[in-house]
Design a protein around this motif. Sequence first.
Motif, PDB file in Angstrom:
ATOM      1  N   SER A   1       0.885  -1.379   0.018  1.00 54.57           N
ATOM      2  CA  SER A   1       0.150   0.186  -0.441  1.00 54.57           C
ATOM      3  C   SER A   1       1.116   0.674  -0.025  1.00 54.57           C
ATOM      4  O   SER A   1       2.091   1.350   0.776  1.00 54.57           O
ATOM      5  CB  SER A   1      -0.728  -0.076   1.159  1.00 54.57           C
ATOM      6  OG  SER A   1      -1.383  -0.852   1.165  1.00 54.57           O
ATOM      7  N   GLU A   2       0.683   2.120  -0.939  1.00 53.70           N
ATOM      8  CA  GLU A   2       0.981   3.405  -0.428  1.00 53.70           C
ATOM      9  C   GLU A   2       0.742   4.433   0.285  1.00 53.70           C
ATOM     10  O   GLU A   2      -0.689   4.738   0.764  1.00 53.70           O
ATOM     11  CB  GLU A   2       0.103   4.294  -1.886  1.00 53.70           C
ATOM     12  CG  GLU A   2       0.860   5.209  -2.031  1.00 53.70           C
ATOM     13  CD  GLU A   2       2.748   5.378  -1.895  1.00 53.70           C
ATOM     14  OE1 GLU A   2       3.405   4.791  -2.732  1.00 53.70           O
ATOM     15  OE2 GLU A   2       3.337   6.627  -1.423  1.00 53.70           O
ATOM     16  N   LEU A   3       1.340   4.980   1.033  1.00 56.16           N
ATOM     17  CA  LEU A   3       0.622   5.283   2.421  1.00 56.16           C
ATOM     18  C   LEU A   3       0.980   7.119   1.616  1.00 56.16           C
ATOM     19  O   LEU A   3      -0.093   7.632   2.658  1.00 56.16           O
ATOM     20  CB  LEU A   3       1.280   5.484   3.451  1.00 56.16           C
ATOM     21  CG  LEU A   3       2.094   3.561   3.807  1.00 56.16           C
ATOM     22  CD1 LEU A   3       2.757   3.870   5.654  1.00 56.16           C
ATOM     23  CD2 LEU A   3       0.623   3.285   4.212  1.00 56.16           C
ATOM     24  N   VAL A   4       1.440   7.770   1.245  1.00 57.23           N
ATOM     25  CA  VAL A   4       1.644   9.240   0.805  1.00 57.23           C
ATOM     26  C   VAL A   4       0.812   9.407   0.402  1.00 57.23           C
ATOM     27  O   VAL A   4      -0.431   8.937  -0.840  1.00 57.23           O
ATOM     28  CB  VAL A   4       2.764   9.466   0.001  1.00 57.23           C
ATOM     29  CG1 VAL A   4       2.997  10.615  -0.522  1.00 57.23           C
ATOM     30  CG2 VAL A   4       4.410   9.611   0.443  1.00 57.23           C
ATOM     31  N   GLY A   5      -0.421  10.678   0.643  1.00 52.63           N
ATOM     32  CA  GLY A   5      -1.765  11.203   0.313  1.00 52.63           C
ATOM     33  C   GLY A   5      -2.488  10.157   0.648  1.00 52.63           C
ATOM     34  O   GLY A   5      -3.346  10.930   0.535  1.00 52.63           O
ATOM     35  N   LEU A   6      -2.473   9.174   1.883  1.00 48.53           N
ATOM     36  CA  LEU A   6      -3.537   8.886   2.567  1.00 48.53           C
ATOM     37  C   LEU A   6      -4.107   9.856   3.822  1.00 48.53           C
ATOM     38  O   LEU A   6      -3.437  10.798   4.065  1.00 48.53           O
ATOM     39  CB  LEU A   6      -2.975   7.414   3.553  1.00 48.53           C
ATOM     40  CG  LEU A   6      -3.136   6.464   2.811  1.00 48.53           C
ATOM     41  CD1 LEU A   6      -2.872   5.230   3.227  1.00 48.53           C
ATOM     42  CD2 LEU A   6      -4.823   6.731   1.394  1.00 48.53           C
ATOM     43  N   SER A   7      -5.683   9.981   3.764  1.00 49.42           N
ATOM     44  CA  SER A   7      -5.875  10.671   5.123  1.00 49.42           C
ATOM     45  C   SER A   7      -5.748  10.707   6.780  1.00 49.42           C
ATOM     46  O   SER A   7      -4.765   9.215   6.954  1.00 49.42           O
ATOM     47  CB  SER A   7      -7.705  11.160   4.997  1.00 49.42           C
ATOM     48  OG  SER A   7      -8.188   9.616   5.362  1.00 49.42           O
ATOM     49  N   ALA A   8      -5.694  11.199   7.510  1.00 45.05           N
ATOM     50  CA  ALA A   8      -5.171  10.565   8.346  1.00 45.05           C
ATOM     51  C   ALA A   8      -6.295   9.353   9.491  1.00 45.05           C
ATOM     52  O   ALA A   8      -5.760   9.070   9.598  1.00 45.05           O
ATOM     53  CB  ALA A   8      -5.265  12.042   9.419  1.00 45.05           C
ATOM     54  N   ARG A   9      -7.583  10.069   8.793  1.00 39.85           N
ATOM     55  CA  ARG A   9      -8.504   8.463   8.896  1.00 39.85           C
ATOM     56  C   ARG A   9      -8.082   7.553   8.124  1.00 39.85           C
ATOM     57  O   ARG A   9      -8.045   6.239   9.143  1.00 39.85           O
ATOM     58  CB  ARG A   9      -9.881   8.983   8.315  1.00 39.85           C
ATOM     59  CG  ARG A   9     -10.859   8.153   9.048  1.00 39.85           C
ATOM     60  CD  ARG A   9     -12.049   8.359   8.366  1.00 39.85           C
ATOM     61  NE  ARG A   9     -12.766   9.664   9.115  1.00 39.85           N
ATOM     62  CZ  ARG A   9     -13.143   9.921  10.049  1.00 39.85           C
ATOM     63  NH1 ARG A   9     -13.285   8.861  10.645  1.00 39.85           N
ATOM     64  NH2 ARG A   9     -13.828  10.751  10.977  1.00 39.85           N
TER      65      ARG A   9
END
Lengths: 530, 310, 317, 613
Positions: free
Chosen positions: D72-80
Amino acid sequence: MRTNRWLGVGAALVAAAVVLSGCSNPAGAEDTQAAAGEPQYGGDLVVGLYLEPLALDPHRQGYWETYRVSNNIFEGLTREDTTDTTGPTEIQPALATDWSVSDDGTTWTFDLRDGVTFHDGSDWNAEALDKNVRRISDPTYEFYDESSAAKLKQWFGTLTSGTVVDDDTYQFAFSKPFLGFPRILAQSMATLTIGNPAVWEQYGNDGFADHPEGTGPYKFVSRTVGDRIELEKNEEYWGDEPYVDTITFRIIPNNQTRLASLLSGELDLISYVQPEDVETLEAQGFQVPEGTGSSLLYISYNFTNPAFEDVRVRQALIHGLDRQKLADELYNGYAEPQYSFQPPGNEAYDPEVRDFEYDPEKAIALLEEAGYGEGDLAFTIVVDVANQNTAEWLQSQYKEIGVDVEIVSLDRTSYIARAYGPEENDGLSLDEYGGTYAEWLSQGFAGLAGKGLDPADFPEITGAIDAAASTADPDARIDLWKSAEETLRNEAVVIPTVNLTRYYALGSNVEGFVWPATNWYDLSKVWLAD
Amino acid sequence: MALLQKPSGEALAAVRGPAGSRAGGPRRSGARRRSRARVNAQVVLALVIIAAFLALALFAPLIAPYAPDAADAGQKYLPFGSSGHVFGTDEQGRDILSRLIWGGRTSMVVALIAVAASTLVGATLALVAGFSGDRVAGLIMRTIDVMFAFPVIIAALAFAIILGPGLTVVVLAIVFVATPYVTRVVFAEVKRHRGREYVEAAVSLGAGFWSILFREVLPNVAGQIVVYATGLVGAMIVFSSSISALGIGVQPPEADWGRMISEGAKVIISGNVTVALLPGLVVLVVALAFNWLGDGLNDVFDPHKRRSRS
Amino acid sequence: MGTLKHIGWRLVNILPVLLIVSVLTFLIGRLTPGDPIQGQYARTFSPEQIEGIRDAYGLNLPLWQQYVKWIGDLFVAGGGRSIVQEAPVFDILWPNFLNTLVLTAAGVLICAVVGIAIGTVAGAHHRRFADRFSMLFVQVGSNLSVYWFGLILIWIFALQLKWLPVSGMQSRGGGGFGDLLAHLILPGISAALISMLVLARFVRIGIVQEKQSDYYKTFASQGAGGLSLLGKHVGRNILPPVVNIIGLEIGTLITGVLFVESVFNWPGIGTQLLNAVNGKDYPLIQGGVVLIALCYLVVNLVTDVAVDALNPRLRRR
Amino acid sequence: MTLQVSDLVVEFGTGDDAVRVVDGISFSVAAGETFALVGESGSGKSITAASVLGLLPDSARVASGSIRLGGSELVGLSARELRRFRGSQVGMVFQNPLASLDPSFEVGNQLREIIGLHEPDLPRVSREALAVEWLGRVGIKDAPRVLGSYPHELSGGMRQRVMIAIASLSQPALLIADEPTTALDAVIQKQILDLLRNVIRTTGSSLFIITHDFGVVSYVADRVAVMRDGRLVEQGDREQVLAAPQDAYTRELIEAVPEIGTRFALERAGLPRRLGVRAPDWAVGSGSPVDSADRADQVGGAAPAVPVAGAASGVPRGEAASARPGEPLVVVERARKEFVVGGIGTGESRRSFLAVDDVSLEIRRGEVFGLIGESGSGKSTFARLAGGLLPLTSGTVTFDGQPLSALKGRGLRALRPRFQYVFQDATSSLNPRVSVGEQIVRPLVRFGKAPSVRAGRARAAEVLDLVQLPTGTFDRFPHELSGGQGQRIGIARALALEPDLLILDEPTSALDVSTQAAILNLLLDLREQLDLSYLFIGHNLAVIEFVCDRIGVLEAGRLVDVFDAHELFAPGRSPVTRALLGAILPIERSAVGAVDGELEGLTETTEPQPVAG
């Protein structure tokens, strides 16, 4: 011995009242639809007072606000006719039905009313009166009250004896003639209002104020100092049945809050309406009756300030004062200018007299004569913070005649302390007081003495006052007081200013309220319309 | 009086913002630079407001359309926007605008002097208490307790009675009210510095008691003190209005914002709202300006923000 | 045990403070011009008559005798007798004092609820619009005259909207608890105004700081949500300082509630004290001041104990 | 790959104002491996770790690049969205165990809450059981007591164990440990590292460890990356990086670490006892061609190889032998210090404890006396007693014949210039609101060492020069200085008064290794130049051994051992000393796994000895 001349009038009024009460239908008042103007029984009247009343002890009480509460509980031997809005109030029988004075004016005999009971049911009679008298005058009495005695000394200092003639008759003997006595008995302060001796016999002199009991139309229920005093109708009252069931006095010193509480309907009646608020109230349908209390605002001099030794200076300050303008501008026209030290409503008041009319030219000239050019005369005017606006107005007024006035406005106690213990540069101070009794002049004069006036410097005034106070001739009495007032007026020892013509405000449903020409009112005649 | 705000000792830290330094945060981040710009704008605005009011006060005789005590009771309570009296008139028919302009002379000066005095006294007491033994500290803090526990009006009235009413009383009353608060706030702050190593270092370098207090610790709490003191200025002008309602304070007809508020409050319900509203707004604006100035001055005391060499 | 001893010690410490307060109050009363008798009778009575009345009230005794008598009265005679009201001082003050406590309680409640709410909103949105707006609100609020603000509230809510009563504690003919609450709202808000803003600032700073703390990171790193973190952890950790501030504010409220009481005619001890001062009713002034001071000191003590009780470091010992 | 970071850029601020703190780094952590990211403070290593889980400070953000966890790509995910990964797939252990648990709740409560976050449906009893199980796994035997304790009731080591349990209990694919042992004592550090190794072995997690300590790297890492100013300067297998660093910076860092025995090796080689100076054959297989220029002049000729622990039996020559015996400068007799703390309103209960318990020792003129002990052993308190910063509860301290403990006020102050302090944390020992020059000048003027402020400035310039700082530093404020510069100012300020004795309270423990090396070298230089005596407090035995002539060991306020530095390995050492010795993590430059046994064996076989001194 002569029969009191007011007796007839009083009897007629009692008769009228009986007729009136006969017409009404107390029992069914709440059920029947009362037509407008027809008195209704029942309800709670809420009165907003502007000052905390003092102790509800008939012999210790002071201030008019106190009496506006306590005269519902206590009565005197006599009372003022509180239905009379115009002239000096008449003196009516209350706990005494009749009275007479000896020819030398020193001995008063009272016939006491029969069938009157105190709120606890005990009898009102000469014995009870005697205990009241002894409480304030007889150091050998077990319940002699030093503090009451000190306060009542003003009128009862010359009392030589009080005698129970029989169960219904009592006799006061004074060392000097005292023709003003019946009216003094109807006053609020420093007088012999009647309390139930059984209470002080049970609770002691200090405990009386917690259990105030008299013979009046309302009985004491409870009191929370700082908040309220509650009274309830005295079902056994000897006189006309009062209309409202309960009276609640709320103490609301803040003018704006008191006004707001009336506007919001939390109150039915308030004391002391600011002139600024009259229009607001009337516009919203509240009643602001016109009338006049028996009091006046007056300015007095600091007699310890050498500037005021010169009568021309004193006169100049009166000439320099436009009282009509004061009444119109500062009081929005809800006051009338006063030119006499005797207030309206006083039995010796003469509305026609004039002292030194407004004449700034003359004032400047007089000052000039006395050696004060423009700006040479400077002093402070000391006022209670409540009268600060008047002081500010005076300041600009006196500027016009070249007198520099500085204002010192103080809280009430500090004001009294300063006014009656003035500093060197103090000039004027401002008070409000008055009464319906001619003797008030002597009180007012005594008050001036407290401000440094040495009575010995004004022998004409003291002489005239003494003559009036101790005359044994009832026909000459009022004239003597008038001439005493004139003497005083001519000496320019005080500056009468104005008298308020709006003072109380009532809700639109409050009926039967009368503002008599005295400093309190009778709530037993007030009723609430729907 | 609950007129006082108490910025906590930690307020400073919060103002400084999250320090990312340990995690390698840059010395001066863009965010901080921007908030710095905002702070600067705020300070400039504050200074402009204060300067404007001071100038108005200073040149009152030239600017004010009327003398502050020029009364014409026939023209009283003219409403806002009346011709000749833009801000209306008061109870004595005096021009409110002119009185506001003149009023700054007393109100601002009195508040500044009083706040300065209480700050001086309070901060000194707090410093001494913070670095003294239990006995001295206890004595000082009990004295503060006495001041706190003593109802303000009684004290104010006592001053008024003893000294006679006037400006001195207002100053003293403010000092009496504000000093315990200043002391408490500064004391809490000073306590945080008591155990700090730089203080120990100063001791080891031979610094004496007073030297430690005033040369070492004071510079560290000065920013905090300034923030607090400037926050007090507005509150104290407001407070002076409360006591002038009791007849204490500047004597009429002198113009004074506090007195004007209290006189105006006498007729709010009667419907003359602007008489109370205008001085209230003026005090509010000046108070806010002082608040902002305080925040800015805090930065001045803080070398972190004063210098930006890297 | 140690704590109890400390509470005892602190209680003992209250005594000298009270003693000083009592002496000061006494002296201020006696050494300043004006007295209750003159205040009532100067207009009508001659100086000699006034002196006679003073004698009757024992006001001409040497000062120290009067002081000693008063201290004695504090313990055995209900604080002595009011000269103006002619009743035992504590009989007069006690109901008023309770009323003041009721108002203070309402003020504290409003202060706590609103103050914490504002502070939380500001702290949670640190440096964003909500934060700036709340803080401007706080600054504006803390520079308002309570007296003035109260009247405006009355004008709006009681006279224009007619939602709430103007003054006092009860409506005509009395009322129940709901009636009391209605009477409490406006004075409660006025009383709480400044304190709630102080508290809001505190909560805001507390939240900002706690959010930077390591434990916050720990829970965040475990996927804990913002709200539960804020509610449970941040809330619990800023509780002691918040309680401390509230405690200090209660003290401030009690000693400073006078102006609110005056505007809303709340029959509290402040009104009573002002009356007493106006009439220079020595015993009443003295009793009132000592009562207020005692209350303030006790609240301070209770606050310290409460803050300690909330501290887990002390829980065990 | 468990974690794949590519071209990661992290910036503070935005737009033109943006400052890059992580500047395009790429690395990966394979399943089951331990990857160490090494760097000095400010290098951006912690920010890198924080960016994985989106736990960056408010003002920072990932500007570009990719962070992939599993697939999974984590960059760009929201805090939620990130929250799904937090804890369940990535666990994190922070540097400061004292603060990373909520102080207001019992440990059990917090553990249950976190278990609930991952398994919301688990009943309370099972959560409790799981918590107990995990506490067992992290080596906590009395789990019920710990669960019922508040964090403050646990030691730092215990708290870090709990943190590891928290981070690991959902058996995440990746465990990030950000300087997990920096705040801990050496002995505890080793236990915690062992535990981490153990835990990932059982959970199968990868370990991403952030550290500045090559000892730690050497002990746990499979692969290493070295970070400097937001960039990776070097990455590779541990053996390769440690033994043959490709980058000069890496080598510098490694060489700056003082190690047990270095000193004697240098002495034997006839080299000056300075860090960064080494015998040419020291680092086996070192491929470094040239020493950095500024160091070249210090490096003397060839030196014989020195075995790590070999010095134990050998009596060193050189400096140690030449140390003048000297008459006692400071004599401490039966010093005791009892503290009473807390009380109502302070937030703590009132209690007293004995910080220093009956300690007697003497510091001789011209010697460096080292005092070592774990945190809480009373060593800092002792330093303050010895230097008259704290009054003694009982006992005496005599300084050069003057009874310090009996002096007060003026008398004591007059003596102060003769013994000066250097504190652990330069930033906090310098007044943050006073310019550093002013801080040097004030005491000079105060003691009349400078007749005027002008003269004071001149003297300040001299001492700034002495500590190798430019004169321009004079007008700076402490926050504008780096840690090392700050510590130099602290030393300069003390030296300006020309003291006889410097009391150095952990002067380098807050510093990066390279800075530490520089400061230690400076101190050694100064001692020779200025004829000083040192009381050197520390918790790192390698540092102490490197710097000090004699060493005292404190434990719980008592002095348990006093010995000459070269007698460190003598049989008479107390268990405390031996434990400290055993906790040292040497930089293993050659074979893997040799470290474990060697020193440990030593600590465990030696008999306890009676307390020395």
